[in-house]
Scaffold this motif. Structure first.
Motif, PDB file in Angstrom:
ATOM      1  N   LEU A  52      54.473   7.332  83.100  1.00 43.36           N
ATOM      2  CA  LEU A  52      55.035   7.183  84.446  1.00 43.36           C
ATOM      3  C   LEU A  52      54.039   6.507  85.390  1.00 43.36           C
ATOM      4  N   CYS A  53      52.784   6.887  85.296  1.00 45.70           N
ATOM      5  CA  CYS A  53      51.765   6.252  86.146  1.00 45.70           C
ATOM      6  C   CYS A  53      51.654   4.767  85.823  1.00 45.70           C
ATOM      7  N   ASP A  54      51.689   4.441  84.538  1.00 54.09           N
ATOM      8  CA  ASP A  54      51.636   3.020  84.146  1.00 54.09           C
ATOM      9  C   ASP A  54      52.842   2.265  84.681  1.00 54.09           C
ATOM     10  N   TRP A  55      54.026   2.858  84.560  1.00 60.89           N
ATOM     11  CA  TRP A  55      55.241   2.220  85.062  1.00 60.89           C
ATOM     12  C   TRP A  55      55.147   1.981  86.563  1.00 60.89           C
ATOM     13  N   MET A  56      54.690   2.996  87.284  1.00 59.43           N
ATOM     14  CA  MET A  56      54.612   2.869  88.739  1.00 59.43           C
ATOM     15  C   MET A  56      53.580   1.805  89.136  1.00 59.43           C
ATOM     16  N   ARG A  57      52.485   1.747  88.409  1.00 56.40           N
ATOM     17  CA  ARG A  57      51.462   0.753  88.711  1.00 56.40           C
ATOM     18  C   ARG A  57      51.945  -0.657  88.389  1.00 56.40           C
ATOM     19  N   ASN A  58      52.609  -0.818  87.251  1.00 59.29           N
ATOM     20  CA  ASN A  58      52.993  -2.153  86.788  1.00 59.29           C
ATOM     21  C   ASN A  58      54.345  -2.632  87.309  1.00 59.29           C
ATOM     22  N   HIS A  59      55.286  -1.702  87.573  1.00 58.49           N
ATOM     23  CA  HIS A  59      56.645  -2.106  87.917  1.00 58.49           C
ATOM     24  C   HIS A  59      57.146  -1.532  89.235  1.00 58.49           C
ATOM     25  N   GLY A  60      56.336  -0.708  89.906  1.00 63.46           N
ATOM     26  CA  GLY A  60      56.762  -0.112  91.165  1.00 63.46           C
ATOM     27  C   GLY A  60      56.829  -1.152  92.274  1.00 63.46           C
ATOM     28  N   SER A  61      57.547  -0.815  93.334  1.00 70.81           N
ATOM     29  CA  SER A  61      57.678  -1.755  94.446  1.00 70.81           C
ATOM     30  C   SER A  61      56.341  -1.900  95.166  1.00 70.81           C
ATOM     31  N   LYS A  62      56.177  -3.012  95.849  1.00 71.19           N
ATOM     32  CA  LYS A  62      54.930  -3.291  96.571  1.00 71.19           C
ATOM     33  C   LYS A  62      54.702  -2.261  97.679  1.00 71.19           C
ATOM     34  N   ASP A  63      55.770  -1.833  98.332  1.00 74.53           N
ATOM     35  CA  ASP A  63      55.635  -0.836  99.395  1.00 74.53           C
ATOM     36  C   ASP A  63      55.107   0.479  98.846  1.00 74.53           C
ATOM     37  N   TYR A  64      55.641   0.896  97.704  1.00 73.45           N
ATOM     38  CA  TYR A  64      55.204   2.149  97.095  1.00 73.45           C
ATOM     39  C   TYR A  64      53.740   2.053  96.670  1.00 73.45           C
ATOM     40  N   GLN A  65      53.364   0.964  96.054  1.00 74.71           N
ATOM     41  CA  GLN A  65      51.984   0.794  95.602  1.00 74.71           C
ATOM     42  C   GLN A  65      51.022   0.770  96.780  1.00 74.71           C
ATOM     43  N   ALA A  66      51.396   0.105  97.858  1.00 74.27           N
ATOM     44  CA  ALA A  66      50.540   0.064  99.042  1.00 74.27           C
ATOM     45  C   ALA A  66      50.364   1.459  99.633  1.00 74.27           C
ATOM     46  N   LYS A  67      51.430   2.229  99.643  1.00 79.31           N
ATOM     47  CA  LYS A  67      51.364   3.591 100.173  1.00 79.31           C
ATOM     48  C   LYS A  67      50.475   4.464  99.301  1.00 79.31           C
ATOM     49  N   GLN A  68      50.584   4.318  97.998  1.00 78.90           N
ATOM     50  CA  GLN A  68      49.802   5.133  97.077  1.00 78.90           C
ATOM     51  C   GLN A  68      48.322   4.791  97.131  1.00 78.90           C
ATOM     52  N   LEU A  69      47.981   3.549  97.305  1.00 80.56           N
ATOM     53  CA  LEU A  69      46.588   3.148  97.290  1.00 80.56           C
ATOM     54  C   LEU A  69      45.890   3.379  98.622  1.00 80.56           C
ATOM     55  N   GLY A  70      46.611   3.765  99.641  1.00 79.13           N
ATOM     56  CA  GLY A  70      46.000   4.003 100.938  1.00 79.13           C
ATOM     57  C   GLY A  70      45.584   2.723 101.629  1.00 79.13           C
ATOM     58  N   SER A  71      46.211   1.612 101.266  1.00 73.28           N
ATOM     59  CA  SER A  71      45.816   0.342 101.857  1.00 73.28           C
ATOM     60  C   SER A  71      46.352   0.188 103.273  1.00 73.28           C
ATOM     61  N   ASP A  72      47.198   1.110 103.713  1.00 74.07           N
ATOM     62  CA  ASP A  72      47.666   1.037 105.088  1.00 74.07           C
ATOM     63  C   ASP A  72      46.602   1.538 106.058  1.00 74.07           C
ATOM     64  N   LEU A  73      45.496   2.094 105.539  1.00 68.05           N
ATOM     65  CA  LEU A  73      44.394   2.543 106.380  1.00 68.05           C
ATOM     66  C   LEU A  73      43.387   1.411 106.548  1.00 68.05           C
ATOM     67  N   THR A  74      42.812   1.315 107.730  1.00 69.44           N
ATOM     68  CA  THR A  74      41.786   0.307 107.969  1.00 69.44           C
ATOM     69  C   THR A  74      40.465   0.781 107.369  1.00 69.44           C
ATOM     70  N   GLU A  75      39.511  -0.138 107.281  1.00 65.53           N
ATOM     71  CA  GLU A  75      38.193   0.215 106.743  1.00 65.53           C
ATOM     72  C   GLU A  75      37.512   1.277 107.608  1.00 65.53           C
ATOM     73  N   VAL A  76      37.717   1.203 108.896  1.00 64.65           N
ATOM     74  CA  VAL A  76      37.119   2.179 109.811  1.00 64.65           C
ATOM     75  C   VAL A  76      37.692   3.570 109.540  1.00 64.65           C
ATOM     76  N   GLU A  77      39.011   3.641 109.326  1.00 65.62           N
ATOM     77  CA  GLU A  77      39.642   4.933 109.039  1.00 65.62           C
ATOM     78  C   GLU A  77      39.157   5.481 107.697  1.00 65.62           C
ATOM     79  N   LYS A  78      39.022   4.608 106.705  1.00 64.96           N
ATOM     80  CA  LYS A  78      38.522   5.048 105.399  1.00 64.96           C
ATOM     81  C   LYS A  78      37.115   5.609 105.522  1.00 64.96           C
ATOM     82  N   ARG A  79      36.250   4.894 106.247  1.00 62.65           N
ATOM     83  CA  ARG A  79      34.876   5.367 106.431  1.00 62.65           C
ATOM     84  C   ARG A  79      34.852   6.685 107.203  1.00 62.65           C
TER      85      ARG A  79
END
Length: 180
Positions: A52-79
């Motif tokens: 399931l993790c492989d499927w989500m990584r390889n075939h999941g929607s871009k919105d879902y992947q962005a949400k999972q990776l935390g890319s909606d946070l800025t570098e300042v927020e991550k730090r």
């Protein structure tokens, strides 16, 4: 989601431990993206969590992947999140649940921060001694003596290397061994 009781028929694989059909895979991916827990899909369809993790990584929607990776946070927020964890103000579990990220992502951020801190740190034992005592950087007689001894040792090494070079030229013998 399909189940075995649907009119569409049973779950179809190419063989018992083989691949799922792509239309079923896509349907399972959509159900996960809509909020169905992965444990339900694992139980109902017999799919492993890693698949399931492989499927989500390889075939999941871009919105879902962005949400999972935390890319909606800025570098300042991550730090900021990493700093709060390092200072003990926030636990890793609380950070994961609050910001909706995976443990793997958080660990990656923490390792990057640690690596960055190590690269920035320059070890100077004299500086650490002064900071530990809390005194201003005053000329220390022991520190000055060590600096003088180091300069003398470097000068002596330079003189000995010159002496060896002259001896090799005059006597036509190899004094230094070659590496290897």
């Amino acid at each position: 989601m399909k189940t075995e009781d649907d009119q569409n028929g049973p779950i179809i694989r190419f063989h018992e431990r083989g691949h799922f059909q792509t239309n079923l895979r896509d349907e399972l991916i959509k159900s996960i993206e809509s909020g169905t827990p992965r444990s339900v899909i694992v139980y109902q369809y017999g799919v492993s969590r890693s698949t399931l993790c492989d499927w989500m990584r390889n075939h999941g929607s871009k919105d879902y992947q962005a949400k999972q990776l935390g890319s909606d946070l800025t570098e300042v927020e991550k730090r900021s999140i990493v700093r709060q964890i390092e200072q003990g103000l926030l636990t890793p579990h609380a950070a994961r649940t609050t910001y909706g990220m995976s443990g793997q992502t958080l660990n990656k951020w923490l390792k990057a921060s640690l690596k960055e801190n190590v690269e920035l740190a320059v070890y100077d034992p004299f500086e650490m001694k002064d900071k530990a005592v809390g005194q201003p950087d005053l000329p220390d007689p022991e520190k000055e003596a060590l600096k003088k001894a180091l300069e003398d040792a470097q000068l002596k090494i330079s003189a000995l290397n010159t002496l060896i070079d002259v001896a090799e030229d005059q006597f036509k013998i190899k004094i230094r061994k070659k590496a290897g």
